[in-house]
Design a protein around this motif. Structure first.
Motif, PDB file in Angstrom:
ATOM      1  N   VAL A  65       0.861  -1.169   0.000  1.00  8.93           N
ATOM      2  CA  VAL A  65       0.000   0.000   0.000  1.00  8.93           C
ATOM      3  C   VAL A  65       0.907   1.231   0.000  1.00  8.93           C
ATOM      4  O   VAL A  65       1.863   1.301   0.769  1.00  8.93           O
ATOM      5  N   THR A 117       0.244   5.230   0.060  1.00  9.94           N
ATOM      6  CA  THR A 117      -0.653   6.381   0.095  1.00  9.94           C
ATOM      7  C   THR A 117       0.011   7.515   0.861  1.00  9.94           C
ATOM      8  O   THR A 117       1.076   7.338   1.453  1.00  9.94           O
ATOM      9  N   ARG A 177       2.583   3.951   3.932  1.00  2.58           N
ATOM     10  CA  ARG A 177       3.336   3.259   2.890  1.00  2.58           C
ATOM     11  C   ARG A 177       3.942   2.018   3.519  1.00  2.58           C
ATOM     12  O   ARG A 177       4.671   2.109   4.506  1.00  2.58           O
ATOM     13  N   LYS A 210      -9.390   6.773  -1.943  1.00  2.85           N
ATOM     14  CA  LYS A 210      -9.290   5.382  -2.372  1.00  2.85           C
ATOM     15  C   LYS A 210      -7.885   4.854  -2.101  1.00  2.85           C
ATOM     16  O   LYS A 210      -6.898   5.460  -2.498  1.00  2.85           O
ATOM     17  N   PHE A 211      -7.818   3.738  -1.390  1.00  2.00           N
ATOM     18  CA  PHE A 211      -6.565   3.057  -1.111  1.00  2.00           C
ATOM     19  C   PHE A 211      -6.466   1.854  -2.034  1.00  2.00           C
ATOM     20  O   PHE A 211      -7.325   0.969  -1.988  1.00  2.00           O
TER      21      PHE A 211
END
Length: 110
Positions: A11, A13, A17, A100-101
């Motif tokens: 992930v 973002t 992170r 949104k992830f």
């Protein structure tokens, strides 16, 4: 059932992170049980309010979609979708006020 096991996602973002572990198991009665672990972070408790799997044409490919809620965002739905293809997976989660992830490069690790 679709996607049973432990999955590791990357992930990246503005807020986080790193890697996220998603555990998909089967509860009594044939329902999904989902939990999340983010190493080094406390994951807020959440409740799955809707969940369904679409296995497509095989037992190893398809998509789980659903909605969760957490006390941190009372009354707000957090929709998610995870697509599995063998030992690979990808997905997303739409968190109110955060966006949104995207969960990418998912792989089965257990």
């Amino acid at each position: 059932m679709l996607g049973l096991g432990t999955w590791e996602f990357n992930v990246d973002t503005m807020f986080y992170r790193g890697r996220v572990l998603l555990m998909v198991a089967e509860k009594d009665g044939g329902e999904y049980d989902i939990s999340i672990d983010i190493p080094g972070m406390d994951v807020p408790s959440f409740e799955v309010t809707s969940l369904e799997g679409d296995e497509g044409n095989t037992d190893t490919a398809g998509t789980i979609t659903g909605t969760v809620q957490t006390d941190l965002l009372r009354g707000k739905d957090i929709p998610f979708s995870i697509t599995f293809d063998g030992d690979a997976a990808s997905g997303f989660m739409k968190v109110p006020f955060m966006g949104k992830f995207t969960m990418k490069d998912g792989k089965r690790v257990g």
